[in-house]
Write a protein that holds these residues in place. Structure first.
Motif, PDB file in Angstrom:
ATOM      1  N   ILE A   4      61.002  50.560 -55.857  1.00 53.87           N
ATOM      2  CA  ILE A   4      61.780  50.769 -57.075  1.00 53.87           C
ATOM      3  C   ILE A   4      63.266  50.704 -56.741  1.00 53.87           C
ATOM      4  N   VAL A   5      64.001  49.932 -57.531  1.00 58.40           N
ATOM      5  CA  VAL A   5      65.466  49.959 -57.446  1.00 58.40           C
ATOM      6  C   VAL A   5      65.982  50.734 -58.646  1.00 58.40           C
ATOM      7  N   GLN A   6      66.782  51.761 -58.378  1.00 54.13           N
ATOM      8  CA  GLN A   6      67.355  52.569 -59.451  1.00 54.13           C
ATOM      9  C   GLN A   6      68.874  52.459 -59.408  1.00 54.13           C
ATOM     10  N   GLY A 149      83.475  42.936 -61.759  1.00 54.11           N
ATOM     11  CA  GLY A 149      83.876  43.161 -63.141  1.00 54.11           C
ATOM     12  C   GLY A 149      83.223  44.402 -63.717  1.00 54.11           C
ATOM     13  N   ARG A 150      83.704  44.797 -64.893  1.00 50.25           N
ATOM     14  CA  ARG A 150      83.194  46.008 -65.535  1.00 50.25           C
ATOM     15  C   ARG A 150      81.685  45.947 -65.701  1.00 50.25           C
ATOM     16  N   GLY A 151      81.009  47.044 -65.396  1.00 54.40           N
ATOM     17  CA  GLY A 151      79.558  47.085 -65.509  1.00 54.40           C
ATOM     18  C   GLY A 151      78.839  46.373 -64.380  1.00 54.40           C
ATOM     19  N   GLY A 152      79.567  45.989 -63.336  1.00 53.63           N
ATOM     20  CA  GLY A 152      78.983  45.201 -62.263  1.00 53.63           C
ATOM     21  C   GLY A 152      77.911  45.907 -61.462  1.00 53.63           C
ATOM     22  N   SER A 153      77.850  47.228 -61.544  1.00 49.93           N
ATOM     23  CA  SER A 153      76.793  47.941 -60.821  1.00 49.93           C
ATOM     24  C   SER A 153      75.405  47.610 -61.369  1.00 49.93           C
ATOM     25  N   ASP A 154      75.312  47.337 -62.672  1.00 48.92           N
ATOM     26  CA  ASP A 154      74.043  46.890 -63.241  1.00 48.92           C
ATOM     27  C   ASP A 154      73.600  45.593 -62.566  1.00 48.92           C
ATOM     28  N   THR A 155      74.545  44.668 -62.419  1.00 51.56           N
ATOM     29  CA  THR A 155      74.229  43.390 -61.790  1.00 51.56           C
ATOM     30  C   THR A 155      73.801  43.585 -60.342  1.00 51.56           C
ATOM     31  N   THR A 156      74.487  44.468 -59.619  1.00 48.84           N
ATOM     32  CA  THR A 156      74.101  44.772 -58.242  1.00 48.84           C
ATOM     33  C   THR A 156      72.658  45.263 -58.187  1.00 48.84           C
ATOM     34  N   GLY A 157      72.314  46.180 -59.070  1.00 49.02           N
ATOM     35  CA  GLY A 157      70.962  46.735 -59.081  1.00 49.02           C
ATOM     36  C   GLY A 157      69.902  45.680 -59.326  1.00 49.02           C
ATOM     37  N   VAL A 158      70.110  44.845 -60.336  1.00 50.49           N
ATOM     38  CA  VAL A 158      69.118  43.826 -60.667  1.00 50.49           C
ATOM     39  C   VAL A 158      69.039  42.772 -59.564  1.00 50.49           C
ATOM     40  N   ALA A 159      70.195  42.383 -59.013  1.00 48.44           N
ATOM     41  CA  ALA A 159      70.206  41.378 -57.949  1.00 48.44           C
ATOM     42  C   ALA A 159      69.471  41.887 -56.709  1.00 48.44           C
ATOM     43  N   LEU A 160      69.662  43.156 -56.370  1.00 42.85           N
ATOM     44  CA  LEU A 160      68.917  43.738 -55.247  1.00 42.85           C
ATOM     45  C   LEU A 160      67.423  43.789 -55.539  1.00 42.85           C
ATOM     46  N   ALA A 161      67.070  44.135 -56.769  1.00 40.23           N
ATOM     47  CA  ALA A 161      65.659  44.168 -57.150  1.00 40.23           C
ATOM     48  C   ALA A 161      65.029  42.785 -57.004  1.00 40.23           C
ATOM     49  N   ALA A 162      65.774  41.749 -57.390  1.00 41.06           N
ATOM     50  CA  ALA A 162      65.274  40.379 -57.259  1.00 41.06           C
ATOM     51  C   ALA A 162      65.137  39.998 -55.788  1.00 41.06           C
ATOM     52  N   ALA A 163      66.162  40.323 -54.981  1.00 38.92           N
ATOM     53  CA  ALA A 163      66.137  39.958 -53.558  1.00 38.92           C
ATOM     54  C   ALA A 163      65.020  40.667 -52.811  1.00 38.92           C
ATOM     55  N   LEU A 164      64.760  41.916 -53.189  1.00 41.29           N
ATOM     56  CA  LEU A 164      63.737  42.722 -52.500  1.00 41.29           C
ATOM     57  C   LEU A 164      62.355  42.591 -53.130  1.00 41.29           C
ATOM     58  N   ALA A 166      61.362  43.838 -55.984  1.00 41.09           N
ATOM     59  CA  ALA A 166      61.002  45.190 -56.411  1.00 41.09           C
ATOM     60  C   ALA A 166      60.015  45.150 -57.572  1.00 41.09           C
ATOM     61  N   ASP A 167      59.239  46.206 -57.702  1.00 37.48           N
ATOM     62  CA  ASP A 167      58.282  46.292 -58.802  1.00 37.48           C
ATOM     63  C   ASP A 167      58.962  46.574 -60.138  1.00 37.48           C
ATOM     64  N   GLU A 168      60.091  47.270 -60.098  1.00 37.08           N
ATOM     65  CA  GLU A 168      60.835  47.542 -61.327  1.00 37.08           C
ATOM     66  C   GLU A 168      62.257  47.913 -60.975  1.00 37.08           C
ATOM     67  N   CYS A 169      63.171  47.542 -61.857  1.00 38.05           N
ATOM     68  CA  CYS A 169      64.566  47.975 -61.741  1.00 38.05           C
ATOM     69  C   CYS A 169      64.849  48.932 -62.886  1.00 38.05           C
ATOM     70  N   GLN A 170      65.253  50.144 -62.540  1.00 36.03           N
ATOM     71  CA  GLN A 170      65.486  51.184 -63.545  1.00 36.03           C
ATOM     72  C   GLN A 170      66.983  51.484 -63.630  1.00 36.03           C
ATOM     73  N   ILE A 171      67.534  51.343 -64.823  1.00 36.77           N
ATOM     74  CA  ILE A 171      68.959  51.592 -65.054  1.00 36.77           C
ATOM     75  C   ILE A 171      69.101  52.967 -65.711  1.00 36.77           C
ATOM     76  N   TYR A 172      69.595  53.939 -64.948  1.00 35.05           N
ATOM     77  CA  TYR A 172      69.799  55.288 -65.479  1.00 35.05           C
ATOM     78  C   TYR A 172      71.231  55.432 -65.992  1.00 35.05           C
ATOM     79  N   THR A 173      71.352  55.943 -67.198  1.00 40.38           N
ATOM     80  CA  THR A 173      72.668  56.075 -67.800  1.00 40.38           C
ATOM     81  C   THR A 173      72.692  57.326 -68.671  1.00 40.38           C
ATOM     82  N   ASP A 174      73.672  57.415 -69.555  1.00 40.21           N
ATOM     83  CA  ASP A 174      73.774  58.610 -70.390  1.00 40.21           C
ATOM     84  C   ASP A 174      73.081  58.437 -71.740  1.00 40.21           C
ATOM     85  N   VAL A 175      72.401  57.307 -71.935  1.00 39.73           N
ATOM     86  CA  VAL A 175      71.586  57.114 -73.137  1.00 39.73           C
ATOM     87  C   VAL A 175      70.141  56.909 -72.701  1.00 39.73           C
TER      88      VAL A 175
END
Length: 410
Positions: A4-6, A149-164, A166-175
């Motif tokens: 899991i990539v979070q 760029g702004r929000g680039g951490s989301d892209t980092t997470g998904v790109a790592l999930a693709a490279a690895l 991963a079974d799922e990429c989970q984006i935790y936020t305030d919503v």
């Protein structure tokens, strides 16, 4: 055992106490047998603080040095989170973007990921460690620090999930998921259980702040299951997938999945340019060369063999765009360049539009009833976008949410 990539955003790691809570959540996932890679943003407000420091010295900081500065925000977070994990007896290792071998192009402040060499991360996962990676950053082929760029951490997470893989990429936020629109404007807005990549891509591109558009592109391209969740409350969140959100028999009922909007818009018009081949390139070429992204484009041709060429840019790029085009006015043969940075974009998004006529007329009727004038219109198979005066944006969102009954579960 799943990989899991979070990803945790700035509000999720905004204080030491919240970082401690995230560490406990991660240990819970690890104890259930999962391999965990964590991508974190800078603590809430830190990137803005660093940017303000730079602008206090120079209104236009050198882009390379600005990236060096801004990348430090995430470095603080990865260190603190690993300290919190180690304190609880959980082996962890932090990685900056460069250490994680996240390789990008050299477009400082807006870099794009080109490759990830994840061998070291895999080795740490196999050794039982939680891997904590700084989001929003990478390195170019010369070893320069770059940011995404702004929000680039989301892209980092998904790109790592693709490279690895991963079974799922989970984006935790305030919503706690993706909503039909911003609940702060429409309190009856409803959380969506599922949404397609296509719809989410449109909503992200049209101003929805839940996910960065490049992260959705990455997830769709590499078929990475993507889920948006809340750090602060339990729940299933919203799953973003290739599968249709609705069963075939329900498609007749659901036209619109959501309403996206963007306040960060500005409109630029070049009046009286010669109506000849190549004029659009003559206008937009210098703008593109300045690394300014153009959104909506409209060209109106008059009877005197001239045209008015109008397009929108991000509000932060408005003054620079006017400056570039005013320098080009004589060369373009234009009468003048004008603009307006008090506009906003309002969009309906839904795969149900493909099989239904009359969505546009219903939208325009609802806006007209509220006395809202439409300045520009663009459409695609699954979206209709209009530009309106900024002061009417929230009224327009509420009116459309009610007309299309988005607060009701079909």
């Amino acid at each position: 055992m799943s990989l899991i990539v979070q990803k945790y955003g700035g509000t999720s790691v905004g204080t030491v106490e919240r970082i401690e809570k995230v560490s406990e959540k991660l240990i819970g996932w690890r104890e259930r047998g999962h391999k965990i890679v964590v991508v974190v943003s800078a603590m809430s407000g830190e990137t803005d603080r660093l940017l303000n420091l730079a602008k206090a010295i120079s209104p236009r900081p050198d882009p390379r040095e600005l990236d060096v500065l801004l990348a430090t925000g995430e470095q603080v977070t990865i260190g603190l989170l690993c300290i919190a994990l180690e304190k609880r007896g959980c082996p962890a290792r932090s990685y900056t973007g460069g250490q994680a071998r996240i390789l990008t192009d050299s477009a400082f402040n807006k870099a794009r990921i080109q490759d990830i060499q994840a061998d070291a991360i895999r080795a740490d996962l196999d050794a039982g460690r939680v891997v904590v990676v700084a989001g929003f950053q990478g390195v170019d082929e010369s070893g320069n620090i770059t940011t995404l760029g702004r929000g680039g951490s989301d892209t980092t997470g998904v790109a790592l999930a693709a490279a690895l893989k991963a079974d799922e990429c989970q984006i935790y936020t305030d919503v706690d998921g993706v909503y039909t629109t911003d609940p702060r404007i429409v309190p009856t807005a409803r959380r969506l259980d599922r949404i397609t990549f296509e719809e989410m891509l449109e909503m992200a591109s049209l101003g929805s702040k839940v996910l960065q558009i490049r992260s959705v592109e990455f997830a769709g391209k590499h078929n990475v299951p993507l889920r948006v969740l809340s750090t602060f409350q339990e729940g299933p969140g919203t799953l973003i997938t290739f599968e249709e959100v609705l069963e075939a028999e329900s498609m007749e009922k659901v036209l619109i999945s959501g309403i996206a909007f963007n306040r960060d818009e500005a409109k630029v018009t070049v009046l009286g340019v010669p109506d000849r081949p190549g004029i659009a390139f003559s206008i937009l070429g210098p703008v593109s060369d300045a690394n300014i992204e153009v959104d909506m484009i409209v060209q109106n041709v008059g009877r005197d063999s001239t045209a008015d060429f109008t397009f929108t840019v991000h509000r932060n790029d408005y003054e620079r765009t006017l400056e570039i085009l005013r320098e080009q006015t004589v060369r373009l043969g234009a009468r003048e360049v004008s603009g307006d940075n008090k506009i906003a974009k309002l969009s309906l998004v839904g795969i149900g539009m493909r099989s239904h006529a009359g969505v546009a007329s219903r939208m325009f009727q609802a806006l007209a009833k509220e006395g809202i004038n439409i300045r520009m219109i663009t459409t695609s198979e699954i979206k209709i976008s209009v530009v309106v005066d900024e002061k009417y944006l929230e009224l327009g969102v509420r009116a459309l949410h009610e007309v299309f009954e988005l607060d009701q579960v079909s």
